[in-house]
Structure formats: structure tokens, C-alpha cells
Design a protein around this motif. Structure first.
Motif, mmCIF file in Angstrom:
data_model
loop_
_atom_site.group_PDB
_atom_site.id
_atom_site.type_symbol
_atom_site.label_atom_id
_atom_site.label_comp_id
_atom_site.label_asym_id
_atom_site.label_seq_id
_atom_site.Cartn_x
_atom_site.Cartn_y
_atom_site.Cartn_z
ATOM 1 N N LYS A 1 40.414 44.631 37.630
ATOM 2 C CA LYS A 1 40.146 46.044 37.491
ATOM 3 C C LYS A 1 39.905 46.606 36.023
ATOM 4 N N TYR A 2 40.790 46.057 35.049
ATOM 5 C CA TYR A 2 40.485 46.134 33.810
ATOM 6 C C TYR A 2 39.183 45.679 33.497
ATOM 7 N N GLU A 3 38.878 44.454 33.747
ATOM 8 C CA GLU A 3 37.874 43.519 33.237
ATOM 9 C C GLU A 3 36.603 44.124 33.727
ATOM 10 N N TYR B 1 37.689 43.151 27.027
ATOM 11 C CA TYR B 1 38.792 42.506 27.357
ATOM 12 C C TYR B 1 38.501 40.985 28.008
ATOM 13 N N ASN C 1 39.507 50.413 36.101
ATOM 14 C CA ASN C 1 40.600 51.313 35.822
ATOM 15 C C ASN C 1 40.555 51.090 34.085
ATOM 16 N N LYS C 2 41.041 52.285 33.595
ATOM 17 C CA LYS C 2 41.288 52.269 32.027
ATOM 18 C C LYS C 2 42.470 51.065 31.758
ATOM 19 N N VAL C 3 42.421 50.594 30.721
ATOM 20 C CA VAL C 3 43.534 49.760 30.181
ATOM 21 C C VAL C 3 44.618 50.477 29.349
ATOM 22 N N VAL D 1 51.553 42.625 34.524
ATOM 23 C CA VAL D 1 50.179 42.878 34.776
ATOM 24 C C VAL D 1 49.900 41.759 35.707
ATOM 25 N N SER E 1 45.124 43.768 38.798
ATOM 26 C CA SER E 1 44.926 44.934 37.914
ATOM 27 C C SER E 1 43.991 44.299 36.513
ATOM 28 N N TYR F 1 40.161 48.875 20.627
ATOM 29 C CA TYR F 1 40.551 49.803 21.481
ATOM 30 C C TYR F 1 40.999 51.073 20.831
ATOM 31 N N ASN G 1 32.689 42.997 28.926
ATOM 32 C CA ASN G 1 33.620 43.751 28.921
ATOM 33 C C ASN G 1 34.430 42.766 27.729
ATOM 34 N N GLU H 1 36.202 47.334 34.633
ATOM 35 C CA GLU H 1 36.106 48.794 34.267
ATOM 36 C C GLU H 1 36.322 49.744 35.368
#
Length: 166
Positions: free
Chosen positions: A47-49, A13, A53-55, A40, A44, A76, A11, A51
């Protein structure tokens, strides 16, 4: 010592956070990174890392600043932003001296493109032949924009890290 990242290792991020941990050990963990990302949570960020959830773009901006990774913004915009995907080019993460040399080498092509474009506009009429040259002129200006963005990213990193070389 924290466990090595496995699922999130690919990922972008997560990669940015771990790369930044070379300069700030607190960024090795999501909990530590969350301290630098107002609003943040560790969950959360996970979940971003992963994937899940969308960042949001606001969080990408926070990450880019906290991780001293200005290339994260262009990544991005070039890859995830619905408005930027077809307009923004991802910038390279390269040493500042290489970025500067690339821009210096490009300056002659830029000067030629500027002269040619000014010549087209001078008489107030664009001929069919001149119209055919516009895509190449446009490409020269787009390349220039990318080189400038790379130099600005290098400057931002040096300012944020308060050091050079990387």
C-alpha cells in the motif's frame, strides 16, 4: 524470479527497495523486505509503494536503514513531511568521491561566508549594507549543510553495506 514491478515502479520507496536488492536479494520482494521492517507487513508495504497509504516517518526511517539508503530520509523530509518541506533540501545520491570533492571545492566559499558573518557581528551593529548580504551568507551555510549531509549519507552507506565502491 519475481514479476517485474509495474504500477509502483515510479514510487520512491519501491525504487529504494529495488536498488537495495542489488546488495540483498531478499529485498526483491515485498515479503522479503517486510522481514527487515519490524511492524511492517507485506500488505502495508504494498500500500505504501502503490501510494494507497501515506508512509509514516517511523517506517521511512526503517526503510532507509534496511535499504541502506540515507537519502530516503532527506527525500521524505523535503517532499512529504509537513514540517520539513520548506526547511529541508533533498540530498543527492552520488558516489562518495564526488561528494567529497564537492565539499572540498565549497570550503573556500564557506570560509569567506564565515569571515564575512564574523565581521558583521564584531562591532555589534548590523548595517543596512550588511543586512543585504545576509541572504547570500545564509545560502552558503545552507549549501554547506547539504554537502555535509551528502558526506554523512555516503559514510552511512559504506558502513551499512560494509563495502566500497557502490
Amino acid at each position: 524470479m519475481p514479476n517485474q514491478v509495474t504500477k509502483a515502479a515510479g514510487n520512491r520507496y519501491c525504487q529504494a527497495r529495488l536498488k537495495a536488492a542489488r546488495y540483498n536479494e531478499k529485498l526483491l520482494t515485498r515479503a522479503g523486505a517486510a522481514e527487515y521492517l519490524p511492524g511492517v507487513t507485506e500488505d502495508s508495504l504494498k500500500k505504501y509503494e502503490l501510494e494507497i497509504n501515506k508512509v509514516p516517518n517511523t517506517v521511512v526511517a526503517l526503510m532507509a536503514d534496511a535499504y541502506a539508503d540515507p537519502e530516503l530520509r532527506s527525500w521524505y523530509c523535503a517532499n512529504e513531511c509537513p514540517l520539513g518541506k520548506d526547511r529541508v533540501t533533498e540530498i543527492s545520491d552520488m558516489p562518495p568521491e564526488r561528494t567529497t570533492i564537492r565539499m572540498q571545492n565549497h570550503m573556500d566559499a564557506l570560509q569567506d561566508a564565515l569571515r564575512e558573518f564574523a565581521g558583521m557581528l564584531e562591532d555589534g551593529v548590523i548595517t543596512a549594507e550588511e543586512l543585504e548580504r545576509l541572504p547570500q551568507i545564509e545560502k552558503n551555510f545552507q549549501d554547506t549543510r547539504q554537502h555535509i549531509d551528502e558526506i554523512l549519507a555516503a559514510i552511512e552507506k559504506i558502513k551499512n553495506r560494509k563495502s566500497y565502491p557502490e
